[in-house]
Write a protein that holds these residues in place. Sequence first.
Motif: not given
Length: 473
Positions: A278, A280, A302-303, A335
């Motif tokens: 991720q 973040s 993922s963001a 996501k």
Amino acid sequence: MDATMILDGSLSTASNQAFPLNDGCAATSLPPELLSAIFLLAKPNRRSPRQIPFEVVLSHVSGRWRDIAISLPELRKKIHIYSPRALKWAPSYLQRSGSYFDLDIDIYRWERSHRRVRRTRSGQPRHIALIQALADQLNPHFHRVRNIFAICFSEATCQSILQRILRTATAPNLQQLQIRFDHHTSLRFTRPEGFRILEQGSPQLRFLEFEQADCLPIPSSLRNLTTLHLHHLRPELHLTYPQLVEALIAPHTLRYLSLEGDVNFATWPLHLAAPEFQLSHLQGLRLNDNGMMAVRMLLSMSAPKLESIWLDCSYDNFDFLFDAPQMVGNQGHSKYPKLRYLTLPTSNLFLMAKFAAIFPSITHLHLPYPDFFRSALLQEALADHWTSLHTIVLTMLKENNWKKLTACFSTVLPYRRQIRHPINHLLLDRDFFEVFKKSAPELTALIQMEIVSASNYKEPWWNKEDLTASGVA
């Protein structure tokens, strides 16, 4: 009196006469504080290697001007290296630049013009001799460098800068690092094994634009990075997927990420079920390649704060993305829940509905240079998907099919308004705007049309937020 008016007359006199200005001249009788302010205001933003530097000209006008010019570190904050000739100026600039300086290494033209004369009289390669001489001068002062921009002709010279200047440099104040070279030269360059740069640490580094990704800074030097551009990625680089991920997750608050090229996919798993890491704080993601790298990147990460995706690539392999279990249904929204801007530089409208399915939260759709021959496909996507979409951005007009686009809008815009999901804004480049204004005035009753600008389109890459946030622009 304007600062440039005072200096224009004074400097032209100094350059055309062999004697200093008369002490009774108005320009020489100004107080030192005012002259200092004028010098700083009149200093040009750019300099030409063919001209004597502005600050050097000042120091040859009169003894008084020389004393003032030498006492101003701000006149020598940027050190330009454009050929071996520039090395003779560097020591005085390094001594008089104050608490910090910026380094601009632009040896592209010199290197290209001397590429047939490859060695000095002593037998050393010319680019090695130049970079080593520069390294010797910089070493005692490198702890004061704030920004570095380097552009070379050959990849070999770029590699020398990394190896001889940046590998073991102590750079506690370095904030921005940009290094480029002519990509065609990499075809003739036998790459050595990769290594890490900034081994002594660079805690202030915020902006990194890099084209030799197997020579990235050590992870501790990336901790405060907010912008990362990794360009000219290619399989022959000694860069594995774990090393790439290490560089991406090392920064605490990476906000803008741009990847261009391809990597060795043998080390990069295809994460169909779930992302592996991720980012973040990521807000803007730009991917430019043949397609598969973009697919793997979007699946692997993922963001939760991502606002913008810019996909400038081939979409031949995007079925892996569209059909991946982690993207179907509402998973794509999970996501990237904050995603608002989608830019698709493609003429292929077949995939609009599929992109709408995996990125449903889009509010701004940007289509640079689209082909509206199959505008019915766009109409279908706009009618059945993207319920939050309120702004369409069109640039790079192709006039041969704009009438089909007009027909598409004439149908879909009233329908969207009827189902209470109106598209209110159409942002156009000037060519598009003039065509619609003249040939489709009926659209003005359906949608507000404006010429696209930074004030009405807040997309991060369009506004170059990656540069302004890091102080580069």
